[in-house]
Write a protein that holds these residues in place. Sequence first.
Motif, PDB file in Angstrom:
ATOM      1  N   ASP A 179      19.692   6.155 -54.295  1.00  0.00           N
ATOM      2  CA  ASP A 179      18.390   5.597 -53.940  1.00  0.00           C
ATOM      3  C   ASP A 179      17.869   4.864 -55.158  1.00  0.00           C
ATOM      4  N   CYS A 180      18.006   3.552 -55.152  1.00  0.00           N
ATOM      5  CA  CYS A 180      17.656   2.764 -56.339  1.00  0.00           C
ATOM      6  C   CYS A 180      16.365   1.985 -56.166  1.00  0.00           C
ATOM      7  N   ASN A 181      15.527   2.377 -55.198  1.00  0.00           N
ATOM      8  CA  ASN A 181      14.221   1.737 -55.069  1.00  0.00           C
ATOM      9  C   ASN A 181      13.256   2.215 -56.150  1.00  0.00           C
ATOM     10  N   ILE A 182      13.539   3.408 -56.703  1.00  0.00           N
ATOM     11  CA  ILE A 182      12.776   3.918 -57.846  1.00  0.00           C
ATOM     12  C   ILE A 182      13.800   4.339 -58.890  1.00  0.00           C
ATOM     13  N   TYR A 183      14.013   3.511 -59.887  1.00  0.00           N
ATOM     14  CA  TYR A 183      15.059   3.785 -60.867  1.00  0.00           C
ATOM     15  C   TYR A 183      14.694   5.004 -61.703  1.00  0.00           C
ATOM     16  N   ASP A 184      15.661   5.900 -61.863  1.00  0.00           N
ATOM     17  CA  ASP A 184      15.479   7.115 -62.647  1.00  0.00           C
ATOM     18  C   ASP A 184      15.858   6.829 -64.099  1.00  0.00           C
ATOM     19  N   LEU A 185      14.837   6.728 -64.938  1.00  0.00           N
ATOM     20  CA  LEU A 185      15.088   6.383 -66.337  1.00  0.00           C
ATOM     21  C   LEU A 185      15.793   7.499 -67.105  1.00  0.00           C
ATOM     22  N   SER A 186      15.777   8.703 -66.551  1.00  0.00           N
ATOM     23  CA  SER A 186      16.468   9.810 -67.220  1.00  0.00           C
ATOM     24  C   SER A 186      17.920   9.939 -66.768  1.00  0.00           C
ATOM     25  N   GLY A 187      18.326   9.071 -65.829  1.00  0.00           N
ATOM     26  CA  GLY A 187      19.688   9.162 -65.298  1.00  0.00           C
ATOM     27  C   GLY A 187      20.723   8.555 -66.229  1.00  0.00           C
ATOM     28  N   ARG A 188      21.967   8.628 -65.791  1.00  0.00           N
ATOM     29  CA  ARG A 188      23.060   8.073 -66.591  1.00  0.00           C
ATOM     30  C   ARG A 188      22.992   6.550 -66.615  1.00  0.00           C
ATOM     31  N   VAL A 189      23.551   5.970 -67.630  1.00  0.00           N
ATOM     32  CA  VAL A 189      23.511   4.524 -67.766  1.00  0.00           C
ATOM     33  C   VAL A 189      24.265   3.839 -66.626  1.00  0.00           C
ATOM     34  N   THR A 190      25.201   4.579 -66.002  1.00  0.00           N
ATOM     35  CA  THR A 190      25.980   4.001 -64.902  1.00  0.00           C
ATOM     36  C   THR A 190      25.270   4.133 -63.553  1.00  0.00           C
ATOM     37  N   SER A 191      24.122   4.811 -63.501  1.00  0.00           N
ATOM     38  CA  SER A 191      23.430   4.955 -62.218  1.00  0.00           C
ATOM     39  C   SER A 191      22.899   3.600 -61.771  1.00  0.00           C
ATOM     40  N   CYS A 192      22.930   3.382 -60.473  1.00  0.00           N
ATOM     41  CA  CYS A 192      22.497   2.115 -59.871  1.00  0.00           C
ATOM     42  C   CYS A 192      23.263   0.930 -60.462  1.00  0.00           C
TER      43      CYS A 192
ATOM     44  N   THR B 281      27.378  -8.624 -67.370  1.00  0.00           N
ATOM     45  CA  THR B 281      26.416  -7.743 -66.701  1.00  0.00           C
ATOM     46  C   THR B 281      25.160  -8.529 -66.313  1.00  0.00           C
ATOM     47  N   VAL B 282      24.700  -8.265 -65.094  1.00  0.00           N
ATOM     48  CA  VAL B 282      23.401  -8.751 -64.619  1.00  0.00           C
ATOM     49  C   VAL B 282      22.497  -7.537 -64.431  1.00  0.00           C
ATOM     50  N   VAL B 283      21.274  -7.617 -64.892  1.00  0.00           N
ATOM     51  CA  VAL B 283      20.279  -6.561 -64.665  1.00  0.00           C
ATOM     52  C   VAL B 283      19.181  -7.124 -63.774  1.00  0.00           C
ATOM     53  N   VAL B 284      18.860  -6.393 -62.710  1.00  0.00           N
ATOM     54  CA  VAL B 284      17.737  -6.743 -61.842  1.00  0.00           C
ATOM     55  C   VAL B 284      16.592  -5.804 -62.193  1.00  0.00           C
ATOM     56  N   VAL B 285      15.435  -6.349 -62.566  1.00  0.00           N
ATOM     57  CA  VAL B 285      14.306  -5.524 -62.990  1.00  0.00           C
ATOM     58  C   VAL B 285      13.030  -6.048 -62.349  1.00  0.00           C
ATOM     59  N   GLY B 286      12.119  -5.134 -62.031  1.00  0.00           N
ATOM     60  CA  GLY B 286      10.851  -5.537 -61.439  1.00  0.00           C
ATOM     61  C   GLY B 286      10.456  -4.651 -60.282  1.00  0.00           C
ATOM     62  N   ASP B 287       9.628  -5.183 -59.387  1.00  0.00           N
ATOM     63  CA  ASP B 287       9.163  -4.424 -58.232  1.00  0.00           C
ATOM     64  C   ASP B 287      10.094  -4.653 -57.045  1.00  0.00           C
ATOM     65  N   SER B 288       9.632  -4.326 -55.853  1.00  0.00           N
ATOM     66  CA  SER B 288      10.486  -4.441 -54.667  1.00  0.00           C
ATOM     67  C   SER B 288      10.855  -5.880 -54.344  1.00  0.00           C
ATOM     68  N   HIS B 289      10.064  -6.833 -54.820  1.00  0.00           N
ATOM     69  CA  HIS B 289      10.410  -8.228 -54.564  1.00  0.00           C
ATOM     70  C   HIS B 289      11.531  -8.701 -55.473  1.00  0.00           C
ATOM     71  N   ALA B 290      11.766  -7.991 -56.562  1.00  0.00           N
ATOM     72  CA  ALA B 290      12.997  -8.194 -57.334  1.00  0.00           C
ATOM     73  C   ALA B 290      14.128  -7.408 -56.694  1.00  0.00           C
TER      74      ALA B 290
END
Length: 703
Positions: free
Chosen positions: A463-476, A486-495
């Motif tokens: 469930d990556c709608n709320i990223y867990d900052l305490s999770g492993r770097v490989t999560s999501c 690597t591409v990183v998607v960051v922001g709210d639900s519109h991102a």
Amino acid sequence: MPVRLGCAPFLDLWRWAVALATGDPGVAAPAARTSAVRADVQGLRALAVGLVVCYHLRPEWLTGGFVGVDVFFAISGFLIIGTLTGEVRRTGRVRLLDFYARRIRRLLPAATAVLLVITAAALVLLPQSRRPVVLREVVFSALNAQNWLLAVLSDDYGHATVGASPVQHFWSLAVEEQFYLVIPLVLLAAAVLAARRGGGPVRYAVVAVGAVTVASFAFSAWYTPVNHGAAYFVTPTRMWELGIGGLAAMAQHRLRPGLTARLLLGWGGLAAVLVSAFRFTTDMAFPGWIAALPTVGAVAMLVARDDSLGRLLGLRPLTYVGDVSYSLYLWHWPVIVLLLELTDRDVLSRYQVVAAAALSLALAALSKHFVEDPFRHRRNRKRTTYAIGAGLVAVTVAVASGGWASAESTLAALRTKPVLDARYPGALALDPSRARPVPTGVAFVPAPAVVEQDGPLGDLPGDCNIYDLSGRVTSCMYGDPGAARTVVVVGDSHAGQFSSALAEYVRHEGAGRWRVKVVVRNGCPFTSVPPSEAGTPIAVCADENRLKLDLIRDLDPDLVVTAAMSPESYRKDLNWTWESPERQVEGYRTMLAALSDADIPVAVIREVPRPATVVAPCLERHPDRPAECDTPRSRAVGSPTDPLADAATGLPGVRVVDLTDWICRADVCPAVVGNVVVYRNNHLTDTYVRSLVDPLVSALGLR
């Protein structure tokens, strides 16, 4: 002759307060027993329900009309706790079974009738997508737990854009019934303690109710700024409103204010309620402590018993509305919601306002005379009353649960992810160089009834709608973990809505070369200046964004992709705002500049056009005429100003990607493009985003 105030009215008010605090019968002689029904109380009920109904008919006419509920709470506490305290005074105990039997006869039959009618209307009149939600709320309403469901859903980002439920107003009834499960036991315990210690039972009752009231008020003042949405509905933030009415009733048995004090209390109380109704708005942190103004105002009118105000409130039209106020409260909201649904409108027209008000009053009169009164005046044995009550609840729960399960089963069969083949070109039908043909006679995908569930990454793990900052770097993380880029998607639900397209690309065409990490949180744009709700900043967003910035710097990606919901959507759909447009741009620019300074390329996707209507239910109503749900491009695109895109201006390595021409034609933004439904509330459907893979990847320069 002018009235001379002097000190007398203030001494009266002081003596009343002392009587309340001490329970000392020597402070004043006991008031004469009141009649069964006070005309001014019925008039006050009419005022309360009138405020609520006017607010629901056209909120802009009476922006604080919701305080009518607070007036109802004060009246209820005054009457019910006053009655129970009288019983404690006379007998030293509370007959719980008799009390709850009266509640069943008074409230349950009419509520059951309304809930069963709403259940039938939901199954017949509402769009297929709305049925499970409404029927679930019918079940919770029948169990007097609707307020807690709404409190939970107030934190549910996806629920914010869902249409109003015709049973939403049952939350206040649930608060009352939960309160009255507790307060008789509190009074009974006070009476038992008084008997053991040889004290006056009313004095102990005052202390007990006072403690509950003070604790609830303190909690309301603290919790409302913390979680405004939930605080509006939960019982602990509302108990003090009933409690203060009860405390006033306890004092009423000890003291009558003088003439001038009654004038001050009565008309001052009315002014407090009316000022609240006309000046309060939903932007305020309510109930908090500010609900004290209408609540204390209502209590002041109750204890005043002023003759001049009593004559006004005792006018027969007002007392009649007061007589039917319970049924009017029950019926008016489903009438409004269903009328809006049937007429495909967001706001009632003036003629519809009159029609809704008249129909609500007629149904209330019928309900009062043919449902409320026959059950209320029937003197069954308590065992029979409880059996009838249990039966009414069981029937409602069974009927609504059966419809809920059936509706969910129907929707489950429609939720399979569609395959985008030649029948469903989606965005590629708008390709300016080679538009794909669009076959006719093909059902839209996703099915309109399940559009709201067509969110990003639904077919992928996690469930990556709320990223867990305490999770492993490989999560999501999607694609080959060992990919070089690597591409990183960051922001709210519109991102986050573009995540599926990028995940699909790195798993197929870009496999082995690219991986994508999704670091989003619904409702939290990538900014250092968070939005505010009811004036309270949502600090968690800014705090998390600082941590996300550190995470991105550590990853050192080849590209960061971000987007953000428009200020209009935040304001209209979530009631969140920023201090100013300049501050909003400043917050975005701070984060973008930090990435630019770290030599990390950034692509800002300009905000997608906003539909003028909620597309899914519109398509359910017009399955053969999807153009009815289109939005003119000039309206959908709205202001050319996009705070996030503006913030990108002039920053090295930061560019803006505009997909508008892949969503809209020259003059219109359709609800359906290439046989694919475009919009999920103010987002794009995941199916449509997956049809955008080619133009999105090309615009981002990933090929």
